[in-house]
Design an enzyme around this catalytic site. Structure first.
Site, PDB file in Angstrom:
ATOM      1  N   ASN A   8       1.859  10.670 -10.093  1.00  0.00           N
ATOM      2  CA  ASN A   8       1.548  11.103 -11.227  1.00  0.00           C
ATOM      3  C   ASN A   8       0.508  10.022 -12.013  1.00  0.00           C
ATOM      4  O   ASN A   8       0.166   9.947 -13.476  1.00  0.00           O
ATOM      5  CB  ASN A   8       2.598  11.462 -12.362  1.00  0.00           C
ATOM      6  CG  ASN A   8       2.994  12.754 -12.104  1.00  0.00           C
ATOM      7  OD1 ASN A   8       2.008  13.781 -12.024  1.00  0.00           O
ATOM      8  ND2 ASN A   8       4.197  13.018 -12.105  1.00  0.00           N
ATOM      9  N   ASP A  68       3.799   4.752   0.059  1.00  0.00           N
ATOM     10  CA  ASP A  68       4.981   3.722  -0.433  1.00  0.00           C
ATOM     11  C   ASP A  68       4.554   2.346   0.069  1.00  0.00           C
ATOM     12  O   ASP A  68       3.930   2.200   1.163  1.00  0.00           O
ATOM     13  CB  ASP A  68       6.247   4.221   0.428  1.00  0.00           C
ATOM     14  CG  ASP A  68       7.373   3.530  -0.382  1.00  0.00           C
ATOM     15  OD1 ASP A  68       7.590   3.942  -1.782  1.00  0.00           O
ATOM     16  OD2 ASP A  68       8.242   2.700   0.169  1.00  0.00           O
ATOM     17  N   TYR A 150       3.467  -7.597  -8.377  1.00  0.00           N
ATOM     18  CA  TYR A 150       3.671  -8.872  -7.895  1.00  0.00           C
ATOM     19  C   TYR A 150       2.403  -9.620  -7.738  1.00  0.00           C
ATOM     20  O   TYR A 150       2.015 -10.927  -7.055  1.00  0.00           O
ATOM     21  CB  TYR A 150       4.161  -9.072  -6.391  1.00  0.00           C
ATOM     22  CG  TYR A 150       5.823  -8.424  -6.414  1.00  0.00           C
ATOM     23  CD1 TYR A 150       6.832  -9.434  -6.591  1.00  0.00           C
ATOM     24  CD2 TYR A 150       5.913  -7.189  -6.002  1.00  0.00           C
ATOM     25  CE1 TYR A 150       8.045  -8.941  -6.707  1.00  0.00           C
ATOM     26  CE2 TYR A 150       6.949  -6.570  -6.092  1.00  0.00           C
ATOM     27  CZ  TYR A 150       8.245  -7.600  -6.285  1.00  0.00           C
ATOM     28  OH  TYR A 150       9.600  -7.069  -6.273  1.00  0.00           O
ATOM     29  N   LYS A 171     -10.212  -6.542  -5.140  1.00  0.00           N
ATOM     30  CA  LYS A 171      -8.796  -6.507  -4.907  1.00  0.00           C
ATOM     31  C   LYS A 171      -8.724  -5.198  -3.839  1.00  0.00           C
ATOM     32  O   LYS A 171      -8.225  -5.206  -2.955  1.00  0.00           O
ATOM     33  CB  LYS A 171      -7.867  -6.354  -6.058  1.00  0.00           C
ATOM     34  CG  LYS A 171      -6.273  -5.994  -5.483  1.00  0.00           C
ATOM     35  CD  LYS A 171      -5.415  -5.829  -6.500  1.00  0.00           C
ATOM     36  CE  LYS A 171      -4.086  -4.876  -6.012  1.00  0.00           C
ATOM     37  NZ  LYS A 171      -3.191  -4.644  -6.903  1.00  0.00           N
ATOM     38  N   HIS A 176      -3.839  -3.751   0.550  1.00  0.00           N
ATOM     39  CA  HIS A 176      -2.795  -2.775   1.462  1.00  0.00           C
ATOM     40  C   HIS A 176      -3.265  -1.492   1.288  1.00  0.00           C
ATOM     41  O   HIS A 176      -3.715  -0.537   2.198  1.00  0.00           O
ATOM     42  CB  HIS A 176      -1.607  -3.259   1.417  1.00  0.00           C
ATOM     43  CG  HIS A 176      -1.148  -3.408  -0.291  1.00  0.00           C
ATOM     44  ND1 HIS A 176      -2.010  -4.369  -1.125  1.00  0.00           N
ATOM     45  CD2 HIS A 176      -0.509  -2.690  -1.235  1.00  0.00           C
ATOM     46  CE1 HIS A 176      -1.444  -4.302  -2.419  1.00  0.00           C
ATOM     47  NE2 HIS A 176      -0.732  -3.170  -2.398  1.00  0.00           N
TER      48      HIS A 176
HETATM   49  P1  IMP Z   1       4.758   1.852  -4.764  1.00  0.00           P
HETATM   50  O1  IMP Z   1       5.164   2.388  -3.732  1.00  0.00           O
HETATM   51  O2  IMP Z   1       3.137   1.825  -4.801  1.00  0.00           O
HETATM   52  O3  IMP Z   1       5.392   2.392  -6.229  1.00  0.00           O
HETATM   53  O4  IMP Z   1       5.162   0.328  -5.077  1.00  0.00           O
HETATM   54  C1  IMP Z   1       6.364  -0.428  -5.020  1.00  0.00           C
HETATM   55  C2  IMP Z   1       6.375  -1.506  -5.847  1.00  0.00           C
HETATM   56  O5  IMP Z   1       5.386  -2.616  -4.756  1.00  0.00           O
HETATM   57  C3  IMP Z   1       5.757  -1.601  -6.949  1.00  0.00           C
HETATM   58  O6  IMP Z   1       6.561  -1.481  -8.096  1.00  0.00           O
HETATM   59  C4  IMP Z   1       5.248  -3.012  -6.959  1.00  0.00           C
HETATM   60  O7  IMP Z   1       6.345  -3.859  -7.450  1.00  0.00           O
HETATM   61  C5  IMP Z   1       4.852  -3.472  -5.730  1.00  0.00           C
HETATM   62  N1  IMP Z   1       3.451  -3.207  -5.641  1.00  0.00           N
HETATM   63  C6  IMP Z   1       2.875  -2.396  -4.960  1.00  0.00           C
HETATM   64  N2  IMP Z   1       1.365  -2.340  -4.851  1.00  0.00           N
HETATM   65  C7  IMP Z   1       1.247  -3.410  -5.245  1.00  0.00           C
HETATM   66  C8  IMP Z   1       0.011  -4.103  -5.762  1.00  0.00           C
HETATM   67  O8  IMP Z   1      -1.072  -3.620  -5.297  1.00  0.00           O
HETATM   68  N3  IMP Z   1       0.257  -5.271  -6.414  1.00  0.00           N
HETATM   69  C9  IMP Z   1       1.390  -5.887  -6.759  1.00  0.00           C
HETATM   70  N4  IMP Z   1       2.583  -5.189  -6.567  1.00  0.00           N
HETATM   71  C10 IMP Z   1       2.411  -3.890  -5.636  1.00  0.00           C
END
Ligand code: IMP
Length: 191
Positions: A8, A68, A150, A171, A176
């Site tokens: 979302n 994820d 992070y 970035k 990733h």
């Molecule tokens: P999600 O699966 O994209 O929700 O990421 C899970 C968690 O990984 C997030 O709550 C952040 O703490 C961390 N995270 C994901 N992508 C990034 C990024 O690009 N930079 C910094 N932390 C990230």
């Protein structure tokens, strides 16, 4: 072509749409009537991405994908990994997560870490996985104002700056998530 992206986050959606080259229209969860939190109970990043995509597919029967991400730190045996969002608390408290990670890394000389994103795509009922990785290291203190999560303590390999200190474009070009989405885009291009 239309595809549901299990998020979302409008910002994320627009960004991914741009990488896909504008040929695919992405639909958010809210736009397809899914308002509840989707369970993420797997103990792997792949598992969570698949769990989210399967949930959306079962509800809608439409082509969809979910992502994820986790931060894997070598000196901590891969933690916080799949638990990155809830490392310090049950909520998504970015500052508390960073503080805990800095503390757990205080006495560690091996600072190597990586962000890993997995995208799970369900197309015509068939499942596909795509991965994006960026290697780097955990800094000894937070640096920079940009980004989220992070970012202030992650310095990608080959750079003197943290993700927070890089521009969003810089970035995205090495991140990733950017790499996982590029792999997804290449898959669609090939088809
Ligand atoms: P999600 O699966 O994209 O929700 O990421 C899970 C968690 O990984 C997030 O709550 C952040 O703490 C961390 N995270 C994901 N992508 C990034 C990024 O690009 N930079 C910094 N932390 C990230």
């Amino acid at each position: 072509m239309k595809l549901i992206f299990a998020t979302n986050n409008r910002h994320k959606l627009t960004e991914v749409e741009a990488i896909l080259g504008g040929r695919i229209e992405l639909i958010s969860l809210a736009e397809c009537g899914i308002t509840e939190d989707i369970p993420e109970t797997s103990d792997t990043i792949e598992g969570n991405a698949l769990q989210k995509a399967r949930y959306v597919y079962e509800k809608t029967g439409l082509d969809c994908f979910a992502d994820d991400t986790g931060l894997e730190v070598d000196a901590l045996g891969g933690a916080p990994g799949v638990h990155s969002a809830r490392y310090a608390t049950d909520g998504h408290d970015f500052a508390a997560n960073r503080e805990l990670l800095l503390r757990n890394m205080e006495d560690k000389s091996d600072r190597r870490a990586r962000f890993r994103t997995v995208i799970a795509l369900i197309l015509g009922g068939e499942e596909f996985l795509f991965e994006g990785i960026v290697e780097g290291e955990i800094t000894r203190e937070e640096r920079g104002e940009g980004g989220f999560g992070y970012d202030p303590m992650f310095q990608p390999e080959g750079y003197e700056l943290t993700f927070s200190e890089l521009s969003p474009e810089e970035k995205n070009s090495i991140s990733h998530r950017g790499r996982a989405v590029t792999a997804l885009a290449a898959f669609f291009k090939q088809r």
